[in-house]
Design a protein around this motif. Structure first.
Motif, PDB file in Angstrom:
ATOM      1  N   GLU A 595       0.824  -1.203   0.000  1.00 52.33           N
ATOM      2  CA  GLU A 595       0.000   0.000   0.000  1.00 52.33           C
ATOM      3  C   GLU A 595       0.866   1.265   0.000  1.00 52.33           C
ATOM      4  OE1 GLU A 595      -3.081   0.355   2.878  1.00 52.33           O
ATOM      5  OE2 GLU A 595      -3.721  -1.748   2.672  1.00 52.33           O
ATOM      6  N   LYS A 596       0.429   2.239  -0.833  1.00 50.17           N
ATOM      7  CA  LYS A 596       1.063   3.548  -0.934  1.00 50.17           C
ATOM      8  C   LYS A 596       2.546   3.467  -1.332  1.00 50.17           C
ATOM      9  CE  LYS A 596      -2.034   5.620   2.487  1.00 50.17           C
ATOM     10  NZ  LYS A 596      -2.133   6.334   3.787  1.00 50.17           N
ATOM     11  N   ALA A 597       2.892   2.410  -2.080  1.00 50.28           N
ATOM     12  CA  ALA A 597       4.272   2.264  -2.572  1.00 50.28           C
ATOM     13  C   ALA A 597       4.194   1.703  -3.988  1.00 50.28           C
ATOM     14  CB  ALA A 597       5.078   1.346  -1.658  1.00 50.28           C
ATOM     15  N   ASP A 598       4.319   2.597  -4.987  1.00 50.25           N
ATOM     16  CA  ASP A 598       4.130   2.196  -6.384  1.00 50.25           C
ATOM     17  C   ASP A 598       5.155   1.179  -6.864  1.00 50.25           C
ATOM     18  OD1 ASP A 598       2.000   3.906  -6.509  1.00 50.25           O
ATOM     19  OD2 ASP A 598       3.156   5.573  -7.377  1.00 50.25           O
ATOM     20  N   LYS A 599       6.330   1.170  -6.253  1.00 54.02           N
ATOM     21  CA  LYS A 599       7.403   0.320  -6.777  1.00 54.02           C
ATOM     22  C   LYS A 599       7.541  -1.014  -6.049  1.00 54.02           C
ATOM     23  CE  LYS A 599      10.265   4.212  -8.349  1.00 54.02           C
ATOM     24  NZ  LYS A 599      11.601   4.858  -8.285  1.00 54.02           N
ATOM     25  N   LEU A 600       6.851  -1.172  -4.918  1.00 53.10           N
ATOM     26  CA  LEU A 600       7.129  -2.331  -4.066  1.00 53.10           C
ATOM     27  C   LEU A 600       6.089  -3.436  -4.186  1.00 53.10           C
ATOM     28  CD1 LEU A 600       8.213  -0.500  -0.772  1.00 53.10           C
ATOM     29  CD2 LEU A 600       9.671  -1.395  -2.614  1.00 53.10           C
ATOM     30  N   LEU A 601       6.570  -4.676  -4.185  1.00 59.25           N
ATOM     31  CA  LEU A 601       5.725  -5.862  -4.076  1.00 59.25           C
ATOM     32  C   LEU A 601       6.145  -6.644  -2.836  1.00 59.25           C
ATOM     33  CD1 LEU A 601       5.527  -7.310  -7.721  1.00 59.25           C
ATOM     34  CD2 LEU A 601       3.857  -5.857  -6.548  1.00 59.25           C
ATOM     35  N   LYS A 602       5.141  -7.185  -2.114  1.00 60.63           N
ATOM     36  CA  LYS A 602       5.389  -8.060  -0.977  1.00 60.63           C
ATOM     37  C   LYS A 602       5.253  -9.499  -1.462  1.00 60.63           C
ATOM     38  CE  LYS A 602       3.395  -9.382   3.503  1.00 60.63           C
ATOM     39  NZ  LYS A 602       2.271  -9.140   4.443  1.00 60.63           N
ATOM     40  N   LEU A 603       6.307 -10.292  -1.269  1.00 64.87           N
ATOM     41  CA  LEU A 603       6.362 -11.644  -1.822  1.00 64.87           C
ATOM     42  C   LEU A 603       6.494 -12.681  -0.718  1.00 64.87           C
ATOM     43  CD1 LEU A 603       9.092 -10.882  -4.538  1.00 64.87           C
ATOM     44  CD2 LEU A 603       6.612 -10.684  -4.824  1.00 64.87           C
ATOM     45  N   LYS A 604       5.894 -13.856  -0.937  1.00 63.43           N
ATOM     46  CA  LYS A 604       6.170 -15.048  -0.135  1.00 63.43           C
ATOM     47  C   LYS A 604       7.019 -15.956  -1.004  1.00 63.43           C
ATOM     48  CE  LYS A 604       3.651 -14.672   3.725  1.00 63.43           C
ATOM     49  NZ  LYS A 604       4.287 -14.546   5.035  1.00 63.43           N
ATOM     50  N   VAL A 605       8.215 -16.309  -0.530  1.00 66.95           N
ATOM     51  CA  VAL A 605       9.153 -17.063  -1.351  1.00 66.95           C
ATOM     52  C   VAL A 605       9.568 -18.336  -0.631  1.00 66.95           C
ATOM     53  CG1 VAL A 605      11.368 -16.998  -2.551  1.00 66.95           C
ATOM     54  CG2 VAL A 605      10.015 -14.902  -2.330  1.00 66.95           C
ATOM     55  N   ASP A 606       9.447 -19.478  -1.341  1.00 70.92           N
ATOM     56  CA  ASP A 606       9.932 -20.758  -0.829  1.00 70.92           C
ATOM     57  C   ASP A 606      11.403 -20.864  -1.188  1.00 70.92           C
ATOM     58  OD1 ASP A 606      10.579 -23.348  -0.209  1.00 70.92           O
ATOM     59  OD2 ASP A 606       8.924 -24.274  -1.313  1.00 70.92           O
ATOM     60  N   THR A 607      12.296 -20.746  -0.189  1.00 74.56           N
ATOM     61  CA  THR A 607      13.737 -20.777  -0.438  1.00 74.56           C
ATOM     62  C   THR A 607      14.320 -22.174  -0.322  1.00 74.56           C
ATOM     63  OG1 THR A 607      14.317 -20.412   1.877  1.00 74.56           O
ATOM     64  CG2 THR A 607      13.944 -18.449   0.490  1.00 74.56           C
ATOM     65  N   GLY A 608      13.470 -23.170  -0.027  1.00 73.53           N
ATOM     66  CA  GLY A 608      13.953 -24.527   0.173  1.00 73.53           C
ATOM     67  C   GLY A 608      14.358 -24.790   1.597  1.00 73.53           C
ATOM     68  N   ILE A 609      14.748 -23.722   2.310  1.00 72.46           N
ATOM     69  CA  ILE A 609      15.092 -23.889   3.724  1.00 72.46           C
ATOM     70  C   ILE A 609      13.998 -23.328   4.617  1.00 72.46           C
ATOM     71  CG2 ILE A 609      17.595 -23.977   3.413  1.00 72.46           C
ATOM     72  CD1 ILE A 609      17.761 -21.014   3.977  1.00 72.46           C
TER      73      ILE A 609
END
Length: 678
Positions: A595-609
């Protein structure tokens, strides 16, 4: 033509898409200026004509690269080129530009004259077309592999590596310089000059008529073209920059640059004649006029085949008596290249070597590529200045001035002895003039320096400083030495105009006609008062030359970079530092905008660990939907930090594409999450 009433000298029109370099000066402008100055000293009626070629395809290419207009490009470089030539003493009677309305008018009239006489053929042909750019591609907008030398970046009209003249269809794997795409062939109509119909005329005029007086490199290239058989050549182009084709059915077409550029010589002459109350036709249409084109070897075909065919088709114009084209000047054993910045630029030289124009004029003339390519090196430049200009010419002048002021308060003594050296003076004028008549500029300059050597040898052998007990003999020696100095001032003017001007002032004399110099033994009479002496040439130190060499080496370093826009290498790290970095393959499971950040995405990432949250500034390059399920590279042991109140536990690795968008650094094939990278 043995006794012309007047001379028209033209110097190749430089493309106004960049500054001049030493290759231009050595190839065209210095030799043409030497010849023009010599003819004027002979009392000849001379029109020395030049100008900027402002309709070339390289200009439109540069405008696109710099996101500006062709007119802005030519306005900038026309002034820079004109100023550079003036500061090097290139003595044009008139220097014009092909974007002038007058030139458009003259070129259009010339085209219409040929058109009305039926000299053109109208042909529909297939030409390369860029479907993305939606325009036909001029020859210079087509790049591909040269069929002769395999240079991968040859142009559609010429290979700059081997010098071959090409047509676009000869290129292997052609591509558009606009989009990089493979162009397609598309039909278009243009007006052609059937050069094949002029073969017999060219054979008789050049191959038979100029077999013995044209340079072998020029004659050979023309003969090769004619022997291969000439073909019709389009005199119009599908382009929006240039002289518009003056026909109602030719919308969107301009005159081929090699049709309108040589007509620029005529336009420039017309402008000069109007300004000086002369009849321009005397210089282009009177058979008592000698027309000479000074060009580089890459322009031979245009000045010896295409332009003469145009003049012949028109019918009212004289043909060139000679086209003394030079070969190429290389730089430090490598071909001069503007795109690689491998050049000594004229305007930069003027800034870095103030007041030393004649040093470069001298070195380039001594190394002119008259019959084969030659080479310029900064070490040779230094040697010729220090050993020849300072050590021979400057040294002799200085000794004459110092001794005459010391012994006679600067007044030329009477002639008391008849030295043989005095009888040789006119021989030098005759020999230098003879070489210049044959366009042998290097030999002419060598004879000039031989006169300076004669002066030094004369003083060294006579040693007037040891004969003070014989004042009459000293007078005779110094009188003779002054005559040699005066002849050096006179004969040096075509080669070293700034130096001669300085010598005329020091010796307090004025230029004589060359005819006088060929029949004279006394330049400065007894009783003549000299002015105070000045330093003629200064020694060039090693530090100055090292600076220039380092400057070139920097260009070489940049040329070896695969990406000239790449950021400099960061601070060197040790292997142990690298081993601390933990990069893993991961998969994006979820993505949403912050929210209120045009450039940012919040991600959930499976790193294997583990599965972790990462905030990344990629929203301008990707939508959340398109990256879910995408495998990425994750720096997992980066210390967590809060971004917009969200704890980010790592960093994704990305890089920029050419269009400014981001792209992920990721495995080519699907890989198990958590695999270590490095």
């Amino acid at each position: 033509m043995s006794n012309p009433n007047r001379y028209t000298l033209t110097a190749a029109l430089p493309y106004a898409n960049g500054p001049l370099h030493i290759g231009h000066l050595a190839g065209v402008y210095i030799p043409s200026d030497i010849y023009a100055r010599y003819l004027r000293r002979k009392g000849m009626d001379v029109a020395f004509i030049g100008g900027s070629d402002e309709h070339g395809i390289p200009i439109t290419i540069r405008a696109k690269k710099e996101n500006t207009t062709p007119q802005a490009i030519v306005d900038k470089y026309h002034e820079l080129i004109k100023e550079t030539l003036e500061k090097f003493g290139v003595s044009f009677d008139h220097y014009s530009r092909t974007s002038n309305p007058k030139h458009h008018e003259v070129s259009s009239d010339f085209f219409l004259n040929l058109y009305k006489k039926g000299k053109f053929t109208e042909e529909v042909s297939e030409q390369f077309y860029d479907e993305e750019a939606k325009e036909f591609l001029a020859d210079r907008y087509i790049v591909g592999e040269c069929p002769r030398c395999q240079n991968p970046n040859a142009y559609g009209d010429q290979c700059e590596s081997c010098g071959s003249t090409l047509s676009p269809t000869e290129l292997i794997n052609p591509r558009s310089a606009l989009s990089g795409n493979t162009p397609v062939l598309k039909e278009t109509k243009n007006w052609y000059l059937p050069l094949n119909e002029y073969e017999d005329f060219l054979k008789e005029w050049i191959l038979e008529g100029h077999k013995n007086d044209w340079k072998s490199n020029v004659y050979g290239q023309v003969k090769s073209w004619i022997d291969d058989g000439l073909k019709p050549r389009a005199m119009t182009r599908d382009l929006n920059w240039g002289v518009k084709v003056p026909l109602p059915e030719a919308e969107g077409k301009v005159l081929y640059v090699w049709f309108d550029a040589p007509i620029g010589y005529i336009t420039s002459t017309i402008e000069w004649a109007e300004e000086n109350g002369k009849n321009w036709k005397d210089y282009w249409q009177n058979p008592d006029t000698k027309l000479i084109h000074f060009i580089g070897k890459d322009n031979i075909v245009f000045h010896c085949i295409i332009f003469p065919a145009m003049l012949k088709a028109h019918g009212d114009y004289i043909l060139p008596e000679n086209v003394p084209a030079n070969e190429f000047m290389n730089l430090e054993d490598d071909k001069i290249s503007t795109s690689r910045n491998w050049a000594v630029w004229g305007h930069e030289y003027l800034e870095e070597f103030p007041g030393q124009q004649d040093v470069l004029r001298y070195v380039l003339t001594a190394n002119l590529p008259e019959n084969k390519d030659n080479n310029f090196t900064w070490k040779d430049f230094q040697t010729k200045n220090n050993s020849e200009l300072v050590g021979i010419l400057g040294n002799f002048i200085n000794r004459v001035m110092v001794l005459t002021h010391k012994y006679y308060d600067g007044i030329i003594p009477e002639k008391t002895i008849e030295f043989e050296e005095l009888n040789q003076l006119k021989d030098f004028a005759q020999k230098i003039g003879g070489h210049l008549e044959k366009f042998e500029f290097r030999n002419a300059l060598m004879e000039y320096m031989n006169l300076a050597r004669l002066g030094n040898q004369f003083l060294q052998s006579q040693e007037p400083w040891k004969k003070q007990d014989n004042p009459e003999e000293v007078k005779g020696i110094m009188y003779a030495a002054a005559q040699i100095a005066g002849m050096l001032a006179e004969l040096g003017e075509p080669f070293l105009p700034f130096t001669s001007e300085k010598l005329f002032k020091m010796l307090n004399i004025s230029p004589m006609s060359w005819n006088e110099l060929e029949n004279i033994n006394e330049i400065i009479p007894s009783g003549h008062q000299l002015n105070p002496s000045e330093l003629v040439f200064a020694k060039i130190e090693d530090e100055t030359i090292e600076f220039q060499i380092n400057k070139l080496n920097q260009s070489k370093t940049l040329n070896n970079m695969t990406n000239l826009n790449a950021e400099p290498q960061r601070e060197t790290i040790q292997f142990d530092d690298f081993m601390k970095i933990d990069m893993r393959v991961g998969t994006i499971l979820e993505a949403e905008k912050v929210e209120k950040a045009d450039k940012l995405l919040k991600l959930k990432v499976d790193t294997g660990i583990d599965i972790r949250t990462i905030v990344s500034g990629i929203a301008e390059s990707f939508t959340p939907e398109e990256i879910i399920g995408k495998q990425v590279t994750v720096l997992v042991n980066l210390a967590p930090r809060k971004i917009r109140g969200i704890e980010s536990q790592g960093m994704l690795l990305l890089t920029d594409k050419e269009d400014g968008k981001l792209t992920f650094l990721a495995p080519e094939e699907k890989t198990q999450n958590g695999v270590n990278i490095g």
